[in-house]
Design a protein around this motif. Structure first.
Motif, PDB file in Angstrom:
ATOM      1  N   ASP A   7       0.829  -1.200   0.000  1.00 13.71           N
ATOM      2  CA  ASP A   7       0.000   0.000   0.000  1.00 13.71           C
ATOM      3  C   ASP A   7       0.867   1.255   0.000  1.00 13.71           C
ATOM      4  N   ILE A   8       0.891   1.919  -1.143  1.00 13.18           N
ATOM      5  CA  ILE A   8       1.650   3.159  -1.280  1.00 13.18           C
ATOM      6  C   ILE A   8       1.026   3.973  -2.413  1.00 13.18           C
ATOM      7  N   GLN A  20       3.766   9.385  -2.586  1.00 12.84           N
ATOM      8  CA  GLN A  20       4.738   8.889  -1.615  1.00 12.84           C
ATOM      9  C   GLN A  20       6.008   8.401  -2.325  1.00 12.84           C
ATOM     10  N   ILE A  21       5.832   7.767  -3.468  1.00 13.66           N
ATOM     11  CA  ILE A  21       6.988   7.332  -4.257  1.00 13.66           C
ATOM     12  C   ILE A  21       7.809   8.550  -4.666  1.00 13.66           C
ATOM     13  N   ASP A  22       7.141   9.586  -5.160  1.00 10.69           N
ATOM     14  CA  ASP A  22       7.841  10.802  -5.564  1.00 10.69           C
ATOM     15  C   ASP A  22       8.605  11.417  -4.394  1.00 10.69           C
ATOM     16  N   ARG A  23       7.991  11.415  -3.227  1.00 10.97           N
ATOM     17  CA  ARG A  23       8.626  11.994  -2.024  1.00 10.97           C
ATOM     18  C   ARG A  23       9.875  11.201  -1.639  1.00 10.97           C
ATOM     19  N   VAL A  24       9.772   9.875  -1.613  1.00 11.39           N
ATOM     20  CA  VAL A  24      10.929   9.038  -1.271  1.00 11.39           C
ATOM     21  C   VAL A  24      12.070   9.297  -2.254  1.00 11.39           C
ATOM     22  N   VAL A  25      11.751   9.327  -3.531  1.00 11.42           N
ATOM     23  CA  VAL A  25      12.782   9.545  -4.551  1.00 11.42           C
ATOM     24  C   VAL A  25      13.459  10.908  -4.343  1.00 11.42           C
ATOM     25  N   GLU A  28      15.232  12.134 -11.335  1.00  9.55           N
ATOM     26  CA  GLU A  28      14.306  11.751 -10.273  1.00  9.55           C
ATOM     27  C   GLU A  28      12.949  11.328 -10.841  1.00  9.55           C
ATOM     28  N   GLU A  29      12.480  12.025 -11.863  1.00  6.37           N
ATOM     29  CA  GLU A  29      11.207  11.648 -12.491  1.00  6.37           C
ATOM     30  C   GLU A  29      11.322  10.266 -13.136  1.00  6.37           C
ATOM     31  N   LYS A  30      12.430  10.008 -13.796  1.00  6.54           N
ATOM     32  CA  LYS A  30      12.637   8.700 -14.427  1.00  6.54           C
ATOM     33  C   LYS A  30      12.672   7.589 -13.379  1.00  6.54           C
ATOM     34  N   ILE A  31      13.366   7.827 -12.284  1.00  9.54           N
ATOM     35  CA  ILE A  31      13.460   6.813 -11.229  1.00  9.54           C
ATOM     36  C   ILE A  31      12.108   6.639 -10.542  1.00  9.54           C
ATOM     37  N   ALA A  32      11.365   7.699 -10.356  1.00 10.27           N
ATOM     38  CA  ALA A  32      10.020   7.578  -9.782  1.00 10.27           C
ATOM     39  C   ALA A  32       9.137   6.737 -10.701  1.00 10.27           C
ATOM     40  N   ARG A  33       9.280   6.915 -12.021  1.00  7.10           N
ATOM     41  CA  ARG A  33       8.520   6.078 -12.962  1.00  7.10           C
ATOM     42  C   ARG A  33       8.943   4.614 -12.842  1.00  7.10           C
ATOM     43  N   PHE A  34      10.257   4.385 -12.679  1.00  4.12           N
ATOM     44  CA  PHE A  34      10.740   3.012 -12.481  1.00  4.12           C
ATOM     45  C   PHE A  34      10.043   2.371 -11.274  1.00  4.12           C
ATOM     46  N   TRP A  35      10.018   3.091 -10.155  1.00  4.03           N
ATOM     47  CA  TRP A  35       9.418   2.537  -8.943  1.00  4.03           C
ATOM     48  C   TRP A  35       7.898   2.399  -9.077  1.00  4.03           C
ATOM     49  N   ARG A  36       7.236   3.325  -9.769  1.00  3.87           N
ATOM     50  CA  ARG A  36       5.786   3.171  -9.978  1.00  3.87           C
ATOM     51  C   ARG A  36       5.495   1.923 -10.802  1.00  3.87           C
ATOM     52  N   LYS A  37       6.359   1.620 -11.750  1.00  8.92           N
ATOM     53  CA  LYS A  37       6.173   0.391 -12.516  1.00  8.92           C
ATOM     54  C   LYS A  37       6.446  -0.833 -11.644  1.00  8.92           C
ATOM     55  N   ALA A  38       7.522  -0.810 -10.876  1.00 15.05           N
ATOM     56  CA  ALA A  38       7.914  -1.952 -10.052  1.00 15.05           C
ATOM     57  C   ALA A  38       6.939  -2.211  -8.902  1.00 15.05           C
ATOM     58  N   ILE A  39       6.361  -1.154  -8.350  1.00 14.69           N
ATOM     59  CA  ILE A  39       5.494  -1.303  -7.174  1.00 14.69           C
ATOM     60  C   ILE A  39       4.017  -1.309  -7.548  1.00 14.69           C
ATOM     61  N   LEU A  40       3.616  -0.360  -8.374  1.00 14.52           N
ATOM     62  CA  LEU A  40       2.194  -0.183  -8.700  1.00 14.52           C
ATOM     63  C   LEU A  40       1.802  -0.821 -10.028  1.00 14.52           C
ATOM     64  N   TYR A  41       2.795  -1.341 -10.752  1.00 16.06           N
ATOM     65  CA  TYR A  41       2.594  -1.958 -12.061  1.00 16.06           C
ATOM     66  C   TYR A  41       2.065  -0.980 -13.104  1.00 16.06           C
ATOM     67  N   GLU A  42       2.370   0.309 -12.925  1.00 20.98           N
ATOM     68  CA  GLU A  42       1.981   1.304 -13.922  1.00 20.98           C
ATOM     69  C   GLU A  42       2.948   1.198 -15.109  1.00 20.98           C
ATOM     70  N   THR A  64      10.669   8.347   5.854  1.00 21.22           N
ATOM     71  CA  THR A  64       9.674   8.963   4.978  1.00 21.22           C
ATOM     72  C   THR A  64       8.325   8.251   4.965  1.00 21.22           C
ATOM     73  N   LEU A  65       8.315   6.948   5.228  1.00 21.57           N
ATOM     74  CA  LEU A  65       7.088   6.154   5.086  1.00 21.57           C
ATOM     75  C   LEU A  65       6.682   5.465   6.376  1.00 21.57           C
ATOM     76  N   PRO A  66       5.409   5.064   6.469  1.00 24.32           N
ATOM     77  CA  PRO A  66       5.002   4.193   7.575  1.00 24.32           C
ATOM     78  C   PRO A  66       5.743   2.849   7.481  1.00 24.32           C
ATOM     79  N   PRO A  67       5.821   2.110   8.588  1.00 23.40           N
ATOM     80  CA  PRO A  67       6.623   0.881   8.629  1.00 23.40           C
ATOM     81  C   PRO A  67       6.287  -0.170   7.572  1.00 23.40           C
ATOM     82  N   GLU A  68       5.025  -0.432   7.317  1.00 20.35           N
ATOM     83  CA  GLU A  68       4.691  -1.507   6.366  1.00 20.35           C
ATOM     84  C   GLU A  68       5.133  -1.217   4.936  1.00 20.35           C
ATOM     85  N   PRO A  69       4.775  -0.074   4.354  1.00 22.18           N
ATOM     86  CA  PRO A  69       5.278   0.174   2.998  1.00 22.18           C
ATOM     87  C   PRO A  69       6.796   0.328   2.960  1.00 22.18           C
ATOM     88  N   ALA A  70       7.387   0.857   4.030  1.00 18.30           N
ATOM     89  CA  ALA A  70       8.849   0.969   4.071  1.00 18.30           C
ATOM     90  C   ALA A  70       9.491  -0.412   4.002  1.00 18.30           C
TER      91      ALA A  70
END
Length: 132
Positions: free
Chosen positions: A6-7, A11-16, A44-58, A94-100
């Motif tokens: 759950d993220i 939040q992904i953008d903030r972590v990046v 940072e935008e490119k890496i945020a897109r990487f993580w959105r794909k890896a985590i959210l499957y976007e 930056t995040l709550p324990p579970e998503p972290a």
């Protein structure tokens, strides 16, 4: 398809953003990144897109991190432990324990693969690979 954990995209953008601010200050990793990143907001935008794909499957990232890390030429296997330690610290702050925890596990899995690729490039073994 459900997200890995759950993220939200913001939040992904903030972590990046927090992570790369720390990278720029890091005494070992900062200079390595500075040699390759010329536009931090774009990176940072490119890496945020990487993580959105890896985590959210976007379907928002189309790249090859292994190729990039291997082509850099100055990325060393020992950099990955430092990168992951800094990333874990950023996640905890930056995040709550579970998503972290979920994101950390994913980052460590990806980091192991990238580190192994860099190690193989640095010390190729003679002969064909052993596949058993």
């Amino acid at each position: 398809m459900l997200a890995r954990f759950d993220i939200a995209p913001d939040q992904i953008d903030r972590v990046v953003a927090v992570f790369y601010a720390a990278i720029r200050r890091h005494e070992v990793l900062g200079p390595v990144f500075a040699r390759h990143v010329t536009d931090w907001p774009e990176h940072e935008e490119k890496i945020a897109r990487f993580w959105r794909k890896a985590i959210l499957y976007e379907p928002v990232y189309d790249g090859n991190p292994m190729r990039v890390h291997m082509a850099a030429g100055d990325v060393r296997p020992e950099h990955f432990a430092q990168w992951l330690a800094l990333f874990d610290e950023t996640l905890r702050r930056t995040l709550p324990p579970e998503p972290a925890a979920g994101w950390s596990a994913l980052a460590h899995r990806i980091g192991r693969g990238l580190r192994m690729g860099v190690e193989d490039l640095r010390s190729p073994q003679p002969g064909p690979p052993v596949l058993r």
